[in-house]
Design a protein around this motif. Structure first.
Motif, short mmCIF file in Angstrom:
data_model
loop_
_atom_site.label_atom_id
_atom_site.label_comp_id
_atom_site.label_asym_id
_atom_site.label_seq_id
_atom_site.Cartn_x
_atom_site.Cartn_y
_atom_site.Cartn_z
N LEU A 85 0.79 -1.30 -0.01
CA LEU A 85 -0.08 -0.13 0.07
C LEU A 85 0.95 1.28 -0.04
O LEU A 85 0.53 2.17 -0.81
CB LEU A 85 -0.89 -0.07 1.27
CG LEU A 85 -2.18 -0.90 1.07
CD1 LEU A 85 -2.70 -1.37 2.44
CD2 LEU A 85 -3.02 -0.66 0.16
N LEU A 86 1.88 1.04 0.71
CA LEU A 86 2.60 2.33 0.85
C LEU A 86 3.50 2.79 -0.38
O LEU A 86 4.14 3.72 -0.55
CB LEU A 86 3.77 2.50 2.13
CG LEU A 86 2.86 2.40 3.63
CD1 LEU A 86 3.97 2.04 4.71
CD2 LEU A 86 2.13 3.69 3.80
N SER A 87 3.76 1.67 -1.03
CA SER A 87 4.76 1.44 -2.24
C SER A 87 3.87 1.58 -3.66
O SER A 87 4.39 1.61 -4.65
CB SER A 87 5.84 0.38 -2.47
OG SER A 87 5.05 -0.79 -2.37
N HIS A 88 2.48 1.57 -3.51
CA HIS A 88 1.57 1.80 -4.82
C HIS A 88 1.73 0.52 -5.45
O HIS A 88 1.87 0.29 -6.59
CB HIS A 88 1.80 2.91 -5.81
CG HIS A 88 1.96 4.28 -4.78
ND1 HIS A 88 1.03 4.83 -4.26
CD2 HIS A 88 2.99 5.17 -4.57
CE1 HIS A 88 1.23 6.05 -3.60
NE2 HIS A 88 2.46 6.14 -3.97
N ASN B 144 16.51 3.62 5.52
CA ASN B 144 17.40 3.15 4.13
C ASN B 144 16.13 2.50 3.48
O ASN B 144 15.85 2.40 2.24
CB ASN B 144 18.33 2.17 4.59
CG ASN B 144 19.03 1.90 3.25
OD1 ASN B 144 19.64 2.72 2.64
ND2 ASN B 144 18.95 0.59 2.70
N TYR B 145 15.22 1.49 4.38
CA TYR B 145 14.29 0.78 3.72
C TYR B 145 13.26 1.78 3.30
O TYR B 145 12.62 1.41 2.09
CB TYR B 145 13.60 -0.20 4.67
CG TYR B 145 12.63 -0.89 4.18
CD1 TYR B 145 12.69 -2.02 3.31
CD2 TYR B 145 11.13 -0.77 4.39
CE1 TYR B 145 11.63 -2.69 2.76
CE2 TYR B 145 10.14 -1.49 3.97
CZ TYR B 145 10.57 -2.55 3.19
OH TYR B 145 9.41 -3.37 2.56
N MET B 146 12.74 2.74 4.01
CA MET B 146 11.74 3.66 3.43
C MET B 146 12.04 4.22 2.09
O MET B 146 11.40 4.45 1.27
CB MET B 146 11.36 4.66 4.55
CG MET B 146 10.85 4.13 5.88
SD MET B 146 10.00 5.49 7.09
CE MET B 146 11.44 6.37 7.24
N MET C 170 8.92 3.68 0.39
CA MET C 170 7.75 3.93 1.29
C MET C 170 7.50 5.16 1.46
O MET C 170 8.34 5.97 2.22
CB MET C 170 7.90 3.35 2.97
CG MET C 170 8.45 1.89 2.87
SD MET C 170 7.04 0.73 2.48
CE MET C 170 7.54 -0.09 0.89
N GLY C 171 6.78 5.97 0.55
CA GLY C 171 6.60 7.30 0.36
C GLY C 171 7.77 8.16 -0.33
O GLY C 171 7.56 9.32 -0.33
#
Length: 362
Positions: free
Chosen positions: A126-129, A288-290, A299-300
């Motif tokens: 969801l956060l990465s479309h 780093n992951y976000m 993520m955003g």
């Protein structure tokens, strides 16, 4: 000792002169491209190198009372997505939820009525479309959404049920399919995992945790002395009054936070420091992951992630403000440009300013 003092004085004069030159160039662009108020910041992991706001709150009223001020709020638009992802990272680190948590693990009673295409969607999807949720990037899409009352959280819950019973976007070869609505569903997961509304989580993280100022909605919604957003009406740049019936409640977690530039710059500085390996409010690995956890869009954050280049960026606009953020991990520098207009000319101006900032800083 005298030599050191002279050297420091020279450097101070040099940097002041450099900042003044940037301010003059930026204000010239602002005027040429009809941007009522514009803000910009140049940031490293260790310092806010330059930060300025120029112009006026409204295009129709230019005097001392409407002059740009350091504490002015700017609408972040879709840069809010990175804040929702930041909150997700905060909850992941506290073991309230995982990036791989499936939606229907938290809402098992919803699965029977949902479209089977969504059965395995996760928080990260969801956060990465990558959940194939329809975009809801235009006003026309909202006409078909169910009308609801209640709190913002309750309205988003009804909206999420509607989304999950509808058809997904068709399968395609794109690495991601941008969706504001997906962030409403992600926020619902964060609410269920934490037992708090998304708005309360924003206060817990931005307000109490980081001591940053923010508002939901337009800067002038509750304070006429804040900048007005602008759009074109009959070919005239027009400020929107605070009473304008235009809200983003259903997709608030995707794009409806406003912040003073100085506070937003601190948040971006924390992201940059985290990418440079420093633990702060979140751990370096979480940052780093976000930013780089998935290709193209994590993520955003949109990203370029190759051995030679590590860049993350995002733009945001709900049509009346514009905010662009760029983080260059390799060069330890980040840039923000904000404007209270999102016309074609305003966008040209924003990226002209960005170009000038990069040339003067790198």
């Amino acid at each position: 000792m005298k030599h050191i003092v002279c050297t420091l004085l020279f450097l101070s004069i040099f940097y002041k002169s450099d900042a003044q030159k940037l301010a003059v160039s930026t204000d010239s662009i602002r005027r040429a491209d009809s941007i009522p108020e514009l803000g910009y910041a140049v940031i490293t992991a260790d310092a806010i190198k330059d930060l300025n706001v120029l112009g006026f709150h409204k295009s129709t009223l230019k005097n001392d009372d409407t002059k740009a001020l350091p504490d002015d709020y700017f609408h972040l638009g879709s840069n809010t997505k990175a804040i929702t992802a930041f909150i997700a990272g905060y909850l992941v680190e506290r073991k309230k939820i995982n990036w791989g948590t499936k939606f229907f693990t938290l809402f098992p009673d919803w699965q029977a009525a949902a479209n089977p295409a969504y059965v395995n969607i996760t928080l990260a999807d969801l956060l990465s479309h990558r959940a194939r949720i329809k975009p809801f990037t235009s006003g026309a899409e909202f006409q078909s959404a169910p009308k609801s009352t209640g709190t913002k959280s309750e309205q988003r819950k009804i909206f999420a049920k509607y989304l999950l019973t509808n058809e997904p976007l068709p399968l395609n070869k794109e690495p991601y399919n941008y969706s504001n609505a997906g962030y409403s569903i992600a926020a619902l997961m964060l609410e269920e995992a934490s037992g708090k509304t998304w708005e309360d989580l924003v206060e817990e993280v931005l307000g109490k945790g980081l001591k940053l100022r923010y508002k939901f909605g337009w800067p002038n919604r509750t304070d006429d002395n804040q900048p007005s957003g602008h759009w074109m009406e009959e070919n005239v740049l027009t400020p929107l009054p605070s009473t304008t019936s235009y809200n983003l409640n259903l997709i608030e977690p995707a794009g409806d936070i406003s912040m003073p530039l100085a506070d937003y710059a601190k948040l971006i500085q924390m992201n940059l420091a985290g990418l440079k390996g420093q633990n702060n409010f979140l751990k370096a690995g979480t940052y780093n992951y976000m930013h780089y956890g998935l290709e193209k869009y994590a993520m955003g954050w949109l990203n370029v992630n190759t051995p030679e280049k590590h860049i993350s960026e995002h733009a945001g606009s709900a049509g009346t403000f514009y905010c662009y953020t760029l983080i260059n991990k390799d060069k330890n520098i980040a840039y923000i440009v904000t404007a209270n207009s999102a016309t074609e000319n305003a966008l040209k101006g924003v990226f002209k300013v960005l170009e000038v900032m990069i040339k003067s800083s790198e």
